[in-house]
Design a protein around this motif. Structure first.
Motif, PDB file in Angstrom:
ATOM      1  N   GLY A 284       7.560 -11.349 -14.000  1.00 26.33           N
ATOM      2  CA  GLY A 284       6.897 -11.526 -12.704  1.00 26.33           C
ATOM      3  C   GLY A 284       7.219 -10.436 -11.703  1.00 26.33           C
ATOM      4  O   GLY A 284       7.292 -10.708 -10.499  1.00 26.33           O
ATOM      5  N   LEU A 285       7.387  -9.212 -12.168  1.00 24.44           N
ATOM      6  CA  LEU A 285       7.774  -8.114 -11.280  1.00 24.44           C
ATOM      7  C   LEU A 285       6.698  -7.896 -10.219  1.00 24.44           C
ATOM      8  O   LEU A 285       5.520  -7.708 -10.522  1.00 24.44           O
ATOM      9  CB  LEU A 285       7.977  -6.829 -12.087  1.00 24.44           C
ATOM     10  CG  LEU A 285       8.344  -5.570 -11.286  1.00 24.44           C
ATOM     11  CD1 LEU A 285       9.669  -5.763 -10.561  1.00 24.44           C
ATOM     12  CD2 LEU A 285       8.407  -4.358 -12.209  1.00 24.44           C
ATOM     13  N   ASP A 286       7.122  -7.908  -8.961  1.00 27.60           N
ATOM     14  CA  ASP A 286       6.198  -7.732  -7.837  1.00 27.60           C
ATOM     15  C   ASP A 286       6.875  -6.834  -6.809  1.00 27.60           C
ATOM     16  O   ASP A 286       7.976  -7.148  -6.332  1.00 27.60           O
ATOM     17  CB  ASP A 286       5.858  -9.087  -7.211  1.00 27.60           C
ATOM     18  CG  ASP A 286       4.923  -8.947  -6.023  1.00 27.60           C
ATOM     19  OD1 ASP A 286       3.723  -8.729  -6.246  1.00 27.60           O
ATOM     20  OD2 ASP A 286       5.402  -9.053  -4.880  1.00 27.60           O
ATOM     21  N   ALA A 287       6.233  -5.720  -6.478  1.00 30.49           N
ATOM     22  CA  ALA A 287       6.770  -4.789  -5.486  1.00 30.49           C
ATOM     23  C   ALA A 287       5.695  -4.522  -4.443  1.00 30.49           C
ATOM     24  O   ALA A 287       4.554  -4.213  -4.790  1.00 30.49           O
ATOM     25  CB  ALA A 287       7.196  -3.491  -6.162  1.00 30.49           C
ATOM     26  N   ARG A 288       6.049  -4.645  -3.183  1.00 29.24           N
ATOM     27  CA  ARG A 288       5.059  -4.431  -2.129  1.00 29.24           C
ATOM     28  C   ARG A 288       5.734  -3.960  -0.847  1.00 29.24           C
ATOM     29  O   ARG A 288       6.907  -4.265  -0.589  1.00 29.24           O
ATOM     30  CB  ARG A 288       4.258  -5.693  -1.870  1.00 29.24           C
ATOM     31  CG  ARG A 288       5.066  -6.871  -1.346  1.00 29.24           C
ATOM     32  CD  ARG A 288       4.187  -8.107  -1.227  1.00 29.24           C
ATOM     33  NE  ARG A 288       3.742  -8.568  -2.543  1.00 29.24           N
ATOM     34  CZ  ARG A 288       2.733  -9.423  -2.703  1.00 29.24           C
ATOM     35  NH1 ARG A 288       2.081  -9.879  -1.654  1.00 29.24           N
ATOM     36  NH2 ARG A 288       2.375  -9.817  -3.909  1.00 29.24           N
ATOM     37  N   THR A 289       4.981  -3.194  -0.078  1.00 34.09           N
ATOM     38  CA  THR A 289       5.481  -2.757   1.211  1.00 34.09           C
ATOM     39  C   THR A 289       5.480  -3.928   2.184  1.00 34.09           C
ATOM     40  O   THR A 289       4.861  -4.957   1.945  1.00 34.09           O
ATOM     41  CB  THR A 289       4.608  -1.622   1.774  1.00 34.09           C
ATOM     42  OG1 THR A 289       3.254  -2.077   1.852  1.00 34.09           O
ATOM     43  CG2 THR A 289       4.664  -0.390   0.877  1.00 34.09           C
ATOM     44  N   ALA A 290       6.182  -3.747   3.289  1.00 37.77           N
ATOM     45  CA  ALA A 290       6.237  -4.786   4.308  1.00 37.77           C
ATOM     46  C   ALA A 290       4.848  -5.017   4.887  1.00 37.77           C
ATOM     47  O   ALA A 290       4.002  -4.131   4.892  1.00 37.77           O
ATOM     48  CB  ALA A 290       7.205  -4.375   5.411  1.00 37.77           C
ATOM     49  N   SER A 291       4.622  -6.209   5.372  1.00 35.86           N
ATOM     50  CA  SER A 291       3.312  -6.559   5.941  1.00 35.86           C
ATOM     51  C   SER A 291       3.436  -6.812   7.435  1.00 35.86           C
ATOM     52  O   SER A 291       4.527  -7.073   7.963  1.00 35.86           O
ATOM     53  CB  SER A 291       2.761  -7.816   5.260  1.00 35.86           C
ATOM     54  OG  SER A 291       3.559  -8.945   5.596  1.00 35.86           O
ATOM     55  N   LEU A 292       2.307  -6.732   8.107  1.00 32.47           N
ATOM     56  CA  LEU A 292       2.272  -7.065   9.525  1.00 32.47           C
ATOM     57  C   LEU A 292       2.673  -8.521   9.732  1.00 32.47           C
ATOM     58  O   LEU A 292       3.295  -8.870  10.737  1.00 32.47           O
ATOM     59  CB  LEU A 292       0.866  -6.805  10.066  1.00 32.47           C
ATOM     60  CG  LEU A 292       0.644  -7.035  11.564  1.00 32.47           C
ATOM     61  CD1 LEU A 292       1.576  -6.166  12.391  1.00 32.47           C
ATOM     62  CD2 LEU A 292      -0.805  -6.775  11.931  1.00 32.47           C
ATOM     63  N   GLU A 293       2.321  -9.373   8.768  1.00 36.46           N
ATOM     64  CA  GLU A 293       2.687 -10.792   8.872  1.00 36.46           C
ATOM     65  C   GLU A 293       4.198 -10.974   8.952  1.00 36.46           C
ATOM     66  O   GLU A 293       4.697 -11.783   9.734  1.00 36.46           O
ATOM     67  CB  GLU A 293       2.126 -11.561   7.682  1.00 36.46           C
ATOM     68  CG  GLU A 293       2.451 -13.054   7.726  1.00 36.46           C
ATOM     69  CD  GLU A 293       1.884 -13.805   6.529  1.00 36.46           C
ATOM     70  OE1 GLU A 293       1.890 -15.037   6.568  1.00 36.46           O
ATOM     71  OE2 GLU A 293       1.441 -13.145   5.567  1.00 36.46           O
ATOM     72  N   GLU A 294       4.948 -10.183   8.162  1.00 33.40           N
ATOM     73  CA  GLU A 294       6.403 -10.303   8.189  1.00 33.40           C
ATOM     74  C   GLU A 294       6.957  -9.909   9.554  1.00 33.40           C
ATOM     75  O   GLU A 294       7.861 -10.567  10.089  1.00 33.40           O
ATOM     76  CB  GLU A 294       7.013  -9.435   7.095  1.00 33.40           C
ATOM     77  CG  GLU A 294       6.785  -9.960   5.690  1.00 33.40           C
ATOM     78  CD  GLU A 294       7.327  -9.025   4.627  1.00 33.40           C
ATOM     79  OE1 GLU A 294       7.916  -9.525   3.653  1.00 33.40           O
ATOM     80  OE2 GLU A 294       7.183  -7.793   4.764  1.00 33.40           O
ATOM     81  N   ALA A 295       6.431  -8.810  10.109  1.00 31.77           N
ATOM     82  CA  ALA A 295       6.882  -8.385  11.427  1.00 31.77           C
ATOM     83  C   ALA A 295       6.558  -9.453  12.475  1.00 31.77           C
ATOM     84  O   ALA A 295       7.377  -9.773  13.342  1.00 31.77           O
ATOM     85  CB  ALA A 295       6.232  -7.060  11.808  1.00 31.77           C
ATOM     86  N   PHE A 296       5.355 -10.013  12.385  1.00 37.36           N
ATOM     87  CA  PHE A 296       4.919 -11.034  13.337  1.00 37.36           C
ATOM     88  C   PHE A 296       5.803 -12.274  13.234  1.00 37.36           C
ATOM     89  O   PHE A 296       6.255 -12.817  14.252  1.00 37.36           O
ATOM     90  CB  PHE A 296       3.463 -11.387  13.057  1.00 37.36           C
ATOM     91  CG  PHE A 296       2.875 -12.374  14.024  1.00 37.36           C
ATOM     92  CD1 PHE A 296       2.253 -11.946  15.178  1.00 37.36           C
ATOM     93  CD2 PHE A 296       2.933 -13.742  13.772  1.00 37.36           C
ATOM     94  CE1 PHE A 296       1.693 -12.857  16.075  1.00 37.36           C
ATOM     95  CE2 PHE A 296       2.390 -14.658  14.651  1.00 37.36           C
ATOM     96  CZ  PHE A 296       1.769 -14.211  15.811  1.00 37.36           C
ATOM     97  N   LEU A 297       6.052 -12.729  12.014  1.00 37.73           N
ATOM     98  CA  LEU A 297       6.819 -13.960  11.838  1.00 37.73           C
ATOM     99  C   LEU A 297       8.271 -13.781  12.263  1.00 37.73           C
ATOM    100  O   LEU A 297       8.886 -14.730  12.766  1.00 37.73           O
ATOM    101  CB  LEU A 297       6.757 -14.403  10.366  1.00 37.73           C
ATOM    102  CG  LEU A 297       5.390 -14.920   9.903  1.00 37.73           C
ATOM    103  CD1 LEU A 297       5.420 -15.245   8.415  1.00 37.73           C
ATOM    104  CD2 LEU A 297       4.962 -16.138  10.707  1.00 37.73           C
ATOM    105  N   GLU A 298       8.803 -12.584  12.084  1.00 37.63           N
ATOM    106  CA  GLU A 298      10.176 -12.344  12.533  1.00 37.63           C
ATOM    107  C   GLU A 298      10.272 -12.473  14.046  1.00 37.63           C
ATOM    108  O   GLU A 298      11.208 -13.076  14.580  1.00 37.63           O
ATOM    109  CB  GLU A 298      10.643 -10.956  12.109  1.00 37.63           C
ATOM    110  CG  GLU A 298      12.077 -10.655  12.557  1.00 37.63           C
ATOM    111  CD  GLU A 298      12.531  -9.288  12.126  1.00 37.63           C
ATOM    112  OE1 GLU A 298      12.459  -8.362  12.953  1.00 37.63           O
ATOM    113  OE2 GLU A 298      12.931  -9.127  10.962  1.00 37.63           O
ATOM    114  N   ILE A 299       9.293 -11.904  14.756  1.00 39.44           N
ATOM    115  CA  ILE A 299       9.280 -11.994  16.210  1.00 39.44           C
ATOM    116  C   ILE A 299       9.018 -13.429  16.651  1.00 39.44           C
ATOM    117  O   ILE A 299       9.683 -13.963  17.541  1.00 39.44           O
ATOM    118  CB  ILE A 299       8.222 -11.042  16.785  1.00 39.44           C
ATOM    119  CG1 ILE A 299       8.644  -9.593  16.541  1.00 39.44           C
ATOM    120  CG2 ILE A 299       8.005 -11.288  18.273  1.00 39.44           C
ATOM    121  CD1 ILE A 299       7.571  -8.573  16.827  1.00 39.44           C
ATOM    122  N   ALA A 300       8.041 -14.078  16.024  1.00 44.82           N
ATOM    123  CA  ALA A 300       7.697 -15.450  16.392  1.00 44.82           C
ATOM    124  C   ALA A 300       8.839 -16.407  16.106  1.00 44.82           C
ATOM    125  O   ALA A 300       9.074 -17.366  16.859  1.00 44.82           O
ATOM    126  CB  ALA A 300       6.447 -15.893  15.638  1.00 44.82           C
ATOM    127  N   GLY A 301       9.577 -16.155  15.005  1.00 44.10           N
ATOM    128  CA  GLY A 301      10.653 -17.050  14.612  1.00 44.10           C
ATOM    129  C   GLY A 301      11.909 -16.888  15.429  1.00 44.10           C
ATOM    130  O   GLY A 301      12.800 -17.743  15.396  1.00 44.10           O
TER     131      GLY A 301
END
Length: 335
Positions: A284-301
């Motif tokens: 199940g190897l999965d590699a991806r760059t950071a997303s805008l959603e991650e940045a948003f959720l970090e700030i929102a959280g």
């Protein structure tokens, strides 16, 4: 050099009196939107986006600070600014018994140098629904009608407040193409949206608001680059996480492994070389760059610099927004 279409310096927007009885919805906002770009203003509910837009649109006065739209104060110089801007509110509030065409004709009568009504409806894909009453239009079609009226005056600056709410995926992407067409014609667009995919697809630059302030700003790439990329995989039976190279900083539960890195290519290359050397199959190897959603959720959280709004603050903002809704619609209709 590209000119500035919208700017604020030290913008504050307060509801209610001084002290604990009032609420600062916008707290010292510095913002610059360049001519011809699409700037997305993002944030959680109650972050201050709509309060900011109301000031920029000239619907409300700033409590303090400097605001300029096309070089003028949008509130005190509204007579000069209003004919040059278009506004798409979250809800239009149109008479339900009028047809789409009748609504547009009514709006054109209140708009300086309006384009032909048929052209505006054609632009947003409503030409075939021109004779349908507003109450019979779908939610997405009403939003497209809102957009048609916002662009009737060929605005230099267009404010879009949640423009694709209620639209299905096909209608949303069709609206994106309309917006891209306006940008190609030189229109400056300030967009608020809860669809992060929409912001990533359209925005030249963006800012994420939290508790009345801008928490992070830049191009979508710059904002996401501040977050690490992610690699996930599952180790086979017989291979433990401690056997992985220490420099990976691998974490996880059991055989499920997570790796965070600011050098995705280098880290992934090292991991794959290790797997080949040790004859390990990474499931199940999965590699991806950071997303805008991650940045948003970090700030929102919340974090060390991002707290969450109190229930009292949120309630105060919601009440104030409700109280100004009728005023907003009347102001826009008076353009």
């Amino acid at each position: 050099m590209t000119e500035t279409a919208i700017s604020t310096s030290g913008l504050w927007r307060r509801y209610g009196p001084a002290g604990d009885a009032g609420f600062d919805a916008v707290r010292g906002l510095d913002l610059e939107v360049r001519e011809g770009e699409l700037f997305a203003l993002l944030g959680t509910n109650g972050a201050g986006k709509t309060s900011t837009l109301e000031v920029l649109e000239g619907l409300a006065r700033a409590t303090r600070g400097t605001v300029r739209v096309l070089g003028k104060d949008p509130y005190t110089d509204r007579g000069a600014v209003r004919p040059r801007i278009g506004i798409m509110l979250q809800e239009g509030g149109f008479p339900s018994d009028l047809t789409a065409e009748e609504t547009a004709r009514m709006w054109a009568g209140c708009t300086s140098a309006a384009r032909p009504v048929g052209e505006a409806l054609e632009t947003v894909g409503l030409a075939g629904r021109a004779g349908v009453r507003v109450k019979q239009l779908s939610g997405g079609e009403r939003r497209r009608l809102d957009l048609a009226l916002a662009v009737l005056g060929r605005p230099q600056v267009l404010f879009l407040d949640e423009p694709t709410t209620g639209m299905d995926a096909e209608a949303r992407r069709a609206t994106w193409e309309v917006v891209r067409g306006l940008l190609a014609q030189g229109t400056t667009v300030l967009l608020t949206t809860h669809y992060l995919e929409e912001a990533e697809a359209l925005a030249d630059r963006l800012a994420i608001m939290h508790e009345g302030r801008i928490a992070v700003a830049g191009t979508p790439r710059e904002v996401t680059a501040q977050r690490p990329s992610r690699i996930r995989f599952r180790l086979p039976e017989g291979t433990a996480r401690w056997q992985l190279p220490a420099e990976l900083g691998a974490r996880g539960d059991g055989h499920d492994v997570r790796v965070a890195t600011h050098d995705l290519q280098g880290t992934l290359t090292g991991l794959l070389l290790w797997a080949r050397e040790h004859d390990v199959r990474l499931g199940g190897l999965d590699a991806r760059t950071a997303s805008l959603e991650e940045a948003f959720l970090e700030i929102a959280g919340g974090g060390p610099h991002h707290g969450t709004a109190t229930a009292r603050d949120t309630a105060a903002h919601d009440t104030a927004t409700h109280d100004t809704a009728a005023h907003d619609t009347a102001e826009v209709a008076a353009r």
